[in-house]
Every structure is written in structure tokens, then in C-alpha cells.
Scaffold this motif. Sequence first.
Motif, PDB file in Angstrom:
ATOM      1  N   THR A 211      47.625  20.111  33.487  1.00  0.00           N
ATOM      2  CA  THR A 211      47.556  19.869  34.933  1.00  0.00           C
ATOM      3  C   THR A 211      46.205  20.327  35.480  1.00  0.00           C
ATOM      4  OG1 THR A 211      49.837  20.595  34.892  1.00  0.00           O
ATOM      5  CG2 THR A 211      48.886  20.160  37.049  1.00  0.00           C
ATOM      6  N   VAL A 212      45.776  21.508  35.048  1.00  0.00           N
ATOM      7  CA  VAL A 212      44.501  22.037  35.537  1.00  0.00           C
ATOM      8  C   VAL A 212      43.344  21.182  35.015  1.00  0.00           C
ATOM      9  CG1 VAL A 212      43.058  24.105  35.719  1.00  0.00           C
ATOM     10  CG2 VAL A 212      45.532  24.337  35.618  1.00  0.00           C
ATOM     11  N   GLN A 213      43.474  20.702  33.763  1.00  0.00           N
ATOM     12  CA  GLN A 213      42.462  19.792  33.190  1.00  0.00           C
ATOM     13  C   GLN A 213      42.194  18.625  34.120  1.00  0.00           C
ATOM     14  OE1 GLN A 213      43.182  17.952  29.414  1.00  0.00           O
ATOM     15  NE2 GLN A 213      43.197  19.887  28.311  1.00  0.00           N
ATOM     16  N   ARG A 214      43.268  18.011  34.556  1.00  0.00           N
ATOM     17  CA  ARG A 214      43.186  16.828  35.430  1.00  0.00           C
ATOM     18  C   ARG A 214      42.460  17.181  36.729  1.00  0.00           C
ATOM     19  NH1 ARG A 214      43.002  11.811  34.642  1.00  0.00           N
ATOM     20  NH2 ARG A 214      41.550  11.857  36.364  1.00  0.00           N
ATOM     21  N   GLN A 215      42.828  18.349  37.300  1.00  0.00           N
ATOM     22  CA  GLN A 215      42.210  18.764  38.563  1.00  0.00           C
ATOM     23  C   GLN A 215      40.706  19.012  38.387  1.00  0.00           C
ATOM     24  OE1 GLN A 215      44.505  22.235  39.495  1.00  0.00           O
ATOM     25  NE2 GLN A 215      46.313  21.074  40.111  1.00  0.00           N
ATOM     26  N   VAL A 216      40.359  19.652  37.272  1.00  0.00           N
ATOM     27  CA  VAL A 216      38.937  19.955  37.042  1.00  0.00           C
ATOM     28  C   VAL A 216      38.145  18.659  36.822  1.00  0.00           C
ATOM     29  CG1 VAL A 216      37.316  21.069  35.440  1.00  0.00           C
ATOM     30  CG2 VAL A 216      39.310  22.327  36.263  1.00  0.00           C
ATOM     31  N   LEU A 217      38.751  17.711  36.113  1.00  0.00           N
ATOM     32  CA  LEU A 217      38.080  16.416  35.910  1.00  0.00           C
ATOM     33  C   LEU A 217      37.887  15.698  37.239  1.00  0.00           C
ATOM     34  CD1 LEU A 217      39.671  14.880  32.709  1.00  0.00           C
ATOM     35  CD2 LEU A 217      37.316  15.630  33.022  1.00  0.00           C
ATOM     36  N   ASP A 218      38.929  15.724  38.075  1.00  0.00           N
ATOM     37  CA  ASP A 218      38.819  15.098  39.397  1.00  0.00           C
ATOM     38  C   ASP A 218      37.724  15.763  40.218  1.00  0.00           C
ATOM     39  OD1 ASP A 218      40.752  13.265  38.893  1.00  0.00           O
ATOM     40  OD2 ASP A 218      42.355  14.282  39.993  1.00  0.00           O
ATOM     41  N   LEU A 219      37.659  17.081  40.114  1.00  0.00           N
ATOM     42  CA  LEU A 219      36.621  17.817  40.840  1.00  0.00           C
ATOM     43  C   LEU A 219      35.229  17.386  40.362  1.00  0.00           C
ATOM     44  CD1 LEU A 219      35.529  20.091  42.646  1.00  0.00           C
ATOM     45  CD2 LEU A 219      35.939  21.675  40.757  1.00  0.00           C
ATOM     46  N   LEU A 220      35.059  17.319  39.034  1.00  0.00           N
ATOM     47  CA  LEU A 220      33.742  16.963  38.486  1.00  0.00           C
ATOM     48  C   LEU A 220      33.327  15.554  38.885  1.00  0.00           C
ATOM     49  CD1 LEU A 220      33.962  18.573  34.933  1.00  0.00           C
ATOM     50  CD2 LEU A 220      32.389  19.216  36.768  1.00  0.00           C
ATOM     51  N   THR A 221      34.270  14.613  38.834  1.00  0.00           N
ATOM     52  CA  THR A 221      33.916  13.236  39.196  1.00  0.00           C
ATOM     53  C   THR A 221      33.695  13.127  40.710  1.00  0.00           C
ATOM     54  OG1 THR A 221      36.262  12.684  39.186  1.00  0.00           O
ATOM     55  CG2 THR A 221      35.014  12.095  37.243  1.00  0.00           C
ATOM     56  N   GLY A 222      34.464  13.888  41.485  1.00  0.00           N
ATOM     57  CA  GLY A 222      34.252  13.907  42.935  1.00  0.00           C
ATOM     58  C   GLY A 222      32.864  14.425  43.280  1.00  0.00           C
ATOM     59  N   LEU A 223      32.449  15.483  42.600  1.00  0.00           N
ATOM     60  CA  LEU A 223      31.115  16.047  42.838  1.00  0.00           C
ATOM     61  C   LEU A 223      30.027  15.067  42.409  1.00  0.00           C
ATOM     62  CD1 LEU A 223      31.687  19.725  41.596  1.00  0.00           C
ATOM     63  CD2 LEU A 223      31.082  19.052  43.930  1.00  0.00           C
ATOM     64  N   THR A 224      30.284  14.360  41.316  1.00  0.00           N
ATOM     65  CA  THR A 224      29.313  13.366  40.836  1.00  0.00           C
ATOM     66  C   THR A 224      29.066  12.320  41.924  1.00  0.00           C
ATOM     67  OG1 THR A 224      30.122  13.693  38.605  1.00  0.00           O
ATOM     68  CG2 THR A 224      28.838  11.709  38.986  1.00  0.00           C
ATOM     69  N   ASP A 225      30.144  11.877  42.539  1.00  0.00           N
ATOM     70  CA  ASP A 225      30.022  10.883  43.608  1.00  0.00           C
ATOM     71  C   ASP A 225      29.352  11.483  44.842  1.00  0.00           C
ATOM     72  OD1 ASP A 225      31.231   9.043  42.010  1.00  0.00           O
ATOM     73  OD2 ASP A 225      33.215   9.276  42.888  1.00  0.00           O
ATOM     74  N   ASP A 226      29.849  12.652  45.275  1.00  0.00           N
ATOM     75  CA  ASP A 226      29.355  13.254  46.522  1.00  0.00           C
ATOM     76  C   ASP A 226      27.877  13.637  46.429  1.00  0.00           C
ATOM     77  OD1 ASP A 226      31.905  13.053  47.355  1.00  0.00           O
ATOM     78  OD2 ASP A 226      32.323  15.202  47.456  1.00  0.00           O
ATOM     79  N   LEU A 227      27.508  14.240  45.294  1.00  0.00           N
ATOM     80  CA  LEU A 227      26.147  14.760  45.167  1.00  0.00           C
ATOM     81  C   LEU A 227      25.202  13.735  44.557  1.00  0.00           C
ATOM     82  CD1 LEU A 227      26.890  18.393  43.865  1.00  0.00           C
ATOM     83  CD2 LEU A 227      26.846  17.542  46.210  1.00  0.00           C
ATOM     84  N   GLY A 228      25.756  12.631  44.080  1.00  0.00           N
ATOM     85  CA  GLY A 228      24.912  11.594  43.470  1.00  0.00           C
ATOM     86  C   GLY A 228      24.231  12.078  42.202  1.00  0.00           C
ATOM     87  N   MET A 229      24.866  13.047  41.527  1.00  0.00           N
ATOM     88  CA  MET A 229      24.239  13.532  40.292  1.00  0.00           C
ATOM     89  C   MET A 229      24.728  12.697  39.104  1.00  0.00           C
ATOM     90  SD  MET A 229      26.258  17.142  39.831  1.00  0.00           S
ATOM     91  CE  MET A 229      28.035  17.149  39.543  1.00  0.00           C
ATOM     92  N   ALA A 230      24.099  12.901  37.971  1.00  0.00           N
ATOM     93  CA  ALA A 230      24.597  12.288  36.740  1.00  0.00           C
ATOM     94  C   ALA A 230      25.412  13.354  36.029  1.00  0.00           C
ATOM     95  CB  ALA A 230      23.435  11.843  35.864  1.00  0.00           C
ATOM     96  N   LEU A 231      26.616  12.982  35.571  1.00  0.00           N
ATOM     97  CA  LEU A 231      27.453  13.923  34.839  1.00  0.00           C
ATOM     98  C   LEU A 231      27.510  13.506  33.375  1.00  0.00           C
ATOM     99  CD1 LEU A 231      29.564  16.281  34.778  1.00  0.00           C
ATOM    100  CD2 LEU A 231      31.308  14.562  35.290  1.00  0.00           C
ATOM    101  N   VAL A 232      27.096  14.411  32.507  1.00  0.00           N
ATOM    102  CA  VAL A 232      27.240  14.172  31.071  1.00  0.00           C
ATOM    103  C   VAL A 232      28.451  14.986  30.625  1.00  0.00           C
ATOM    104  CG1 VAL A 232      26.181  14.341  28.791  1.00  0.00           C
ATOM    105  CG2 VAL A 232      24.759  13.823  30.792  1.00  0.00           C
ATOM    106  N   LEU A 233      29.523  14.284  30.320  1.00  0.00           N
ATOM    107  CA  LEU A 233      30.800  14.929  30.031  1.00  0.00           C
ATOM    108  C   LEU A 233      31.048  14.907  28.526  1.00  0.00           C
ATOM    109  CD1 LEU A 233      33.508  16.050  31.151  1.00  0.00           C
ATOM    110  CD2 LEU A 233      34.302  13.694  31.270  1.00  0.00           C
ATOM    111  N   ILE A 234      31.077  16.099  27.946  1.00  0.00           N
ATOM    112  CA  ILE A 234      31.237  16.203  26.492  1.00  0.00           C
ATOM    113  C   ILE A 234      32.671  16.570  26.162  1.00  0.00           C
ATOM    114  CG2 ILE A 234      30.555  17.574  24.478  1.00  0.00           C
ATOM    115  CD1 ILE A 234      27.790  17.778  25.727  1.00  0.00           C
TER     116      ILE A 234
END
Length: 354
Positions: A211-234
Motif C-alpha cells: 500500500t505504501v509502495q503505491r502511495q510513494v509511486l504516486d507521490l513521485l509521479t505527481g512530483l514529476t508532473d508538478d515540478l517538470g523534472m525527469a524521473l529515472v525510476l530504478i
Amino acid sequence: MVELGKNGEHGGSRHAVHTSPLLDQQPVLSLRDLQVTFRGTSGPVPAVNGVTLEAHAGQVVAIVGESGSGKSATALASMGLLPDSATVTGSVLVEGTDLNAIPEKQRVPLRGSSIAMIFQDALAALNPYRTVGRQIIDAYRLHHDVDKRTARERAVEVLDRVGIRDATRRVDDYPHEFSGGMRQRAMIAMAVVNDPTILIADEPTTALDVTVQRQVLDLLTGLTDDLGMALVLITHDLGVVAEVADQIAVMYAGRIVESGSVLDIFDHPAHPYTQALLGATPNLETSGRLAAIPGVPASGTNLPSGCPFHPRCAFAAEVGEACRTKRPVLELRPGTPAHRAACHFTTDRELPDA
Ligand SMILES: Nc1ncnc2c1ncn2[C@@H]1O[C@H](COP(=O)(O)OP(=O)(O)O)[C@@H](O)[C@H]1O
Ligand code: SF4
Ligand SMILES: [Mg+2]
């Protein structure tokens, strides 16, 4: 500075980013023929063997592969954080500057502000003797000439953005007062406090429950969109990336063996290794323990001849000699704009759908 939204949810499909005009711009991160070799006790250990990869602003690029395939070495080389026992060749272009061609002194100001990284183990990354807020404040003041009060306001703002409730009070907590998921959020807050252009997340959810995994992934993708950064997800788990990635690079034995869009990889996997990984990926219809890919993963010191995957490949017998003797190169799949695979088999023929 880019404004942080308050507890913003990530809305819509990530895959819509494919149509973004952002992709017309230059990549913010460009790895070119990256090679990493460690000095081992019984000789050199090649960990990364010619990785070429690009990430654009607003995009999630996933690097997927089993343990030992060179994912972390690629990430640490991109940050310029490998120990002296590692030799790095090739280029790490961060917004056009080759981190691998400049001295450490010039890299320091870029770390955090241009390229930042989060790790699997938040507890190890946070200092247990300093409050969470203090660590974020210090990270912010490394790059911003502001007083402590302003930096503290920023720390509260960023903690709030990563989903820490009651951030004004929790900013003074020590890491051990946070749950595992909150610590991961705090580490993300520390990484994004300076609005990096690129964020590398190395197995950021592996240690967390589902459950927490899902939330953290959502957070990371949300930040990617909001901040316009590139996310390299390993990640070692292809299932994790299906919904969040735009582009996927599959690594095996220090090389990218297949790369393409999420649809390329999930709907038309071209490399037998990717197919095997997909076969081992849980979906809604499967449950319980999943079959692992038979055989031992190849790594730097026991690299098979020819195609490094041949001792484990279900198709090697069919292709024969070439698999054992000739190293396949990453080639563009006919009729696709950016789907590449390194396999003698797929160069000539279509594999059946996975
Ligand atoms: N500090 C090191 N010294 C020697 N070999 C290393 C070191 N770090 C990693 N390696 C080797 O490099 C290869 C890639 O490791 P790594 O990048 O950590 O893989 P992954 O992150 O995909 O699990 C492995 O064979 C590993 O044993
Ligand atoms: S080159 Fe041969 S051994 Fe390697 S993945 Fe393709 S079919 Fe399998
Ligand atoms: Mg790793």
C-alpha cells in the motif's frame, strides 16, 4: 523556483506525456556509452557496459533488471558518486554538462539542484541525530542564500507537499519518530527541496509494504508532473513500472537489452529476457509465488560469450551458434520510432506475443 502544489494528487495517465511538446526539447539527462568497471581483488569487474539512455523533462524513465544487472552503478555514475575503485567512461550529460568530464569540485553545486537521488533505505540516508527539518533546511541552504527562518518555511512546505500531515509540527521530529513510509517521504522531500531537474530513485519502494509502495509511486509521479523534472525510476520489478513509466530500459549484465515505450515493452516485448521478466510479473489474474527466470543472472565476472543471456534463453537453441559467439547490438525494431532490442532472434523474426 517552481511552486509546489499542496498534497497534489497525480491525475490522469502518465502515458499522456508521450504527446507532450516537452519531448521536442533536448533531454535533460543523456547517458552516452556509459561504462563502469570496479577494481576487484581478482581483477576488474565490469558492472556497466555501454549504457546509452535519455530522459526528458516531465518524463518517467524506468530502468528494470534483476539484482546485479548494473542499475545502481548506472545511477551512482550519473550522480558522480561512485567510489575511487570504479572507473567510469562515457558521458553523463546533465542539462548539457558532462559530469564525467568535470572535477568533483564542479559537480558539487550540480548535485541536489540539477540532479538528485533517493535510495531504497531511507533510514540509512537520513542522519538519526538531526531532526528531519534540520536536514532539509541544510540541504536547501547549500543551494540558497537564505536565513534559517525562510529555509524552515521551505522545509515545512516541501514536507507538506510530500504528504507529511501536520508538517509544521513534524518538521522537528527525528527520523526514528517517522514510520518507514514517512521516512521515505522525508528523503524525497530532501531530494526535491532544491527543485532538481532530474531525480534518480533507486528501488525507492522495495523496502515498503504494497500500500505504501503505491502511495510513494504516486507521490513521485505527481512530483514529476508538478515540478517538470525527469524521473529515472530504478526497480527490479517490471510490475511496478507499468502504470507510472513513459519509457522503459531493460538491463541485463550491464547492458540495455531492450528499450522503448511502455506499450512497446508490455504489448510487444521483443527480447526473450523481457518476455521472461513479464512472465514473472504478477498481474490481476495471478497470485502467490511467481516463477523466477531459470538459471543464474550473468554479471561482470562470469559474463558468457556471445549474448550474455544465452545460457538462460529459451530461444538460444533455435538460433544456435550466433547466440553463443556473437554479441547482439541494440537495434531499432523495424517500423517503430524508438523500440530497440539486442537479440539475434528478433532481428529477423517476430517473437510470439508474451
Ligand atoms: N563497490 C563495488 N565493487 C565491486 N563490484 C561492485 C561494486 N558495486 C557493484 N559491483 C558489481 O557490479 C555489478 C552491478 O551491481 P549493481 O549496479 O549494484 O547492480 P543492481 O543495482 O542492478 O543490483 C554487480 O556484479 C556487482 O557485484
Ligand atoms: S541473442 Fe540468442 S540467446 Fe540472446 S536473447 Fe536473443 S535468442 Fe536469446
Ligand atoms: Mg541496486
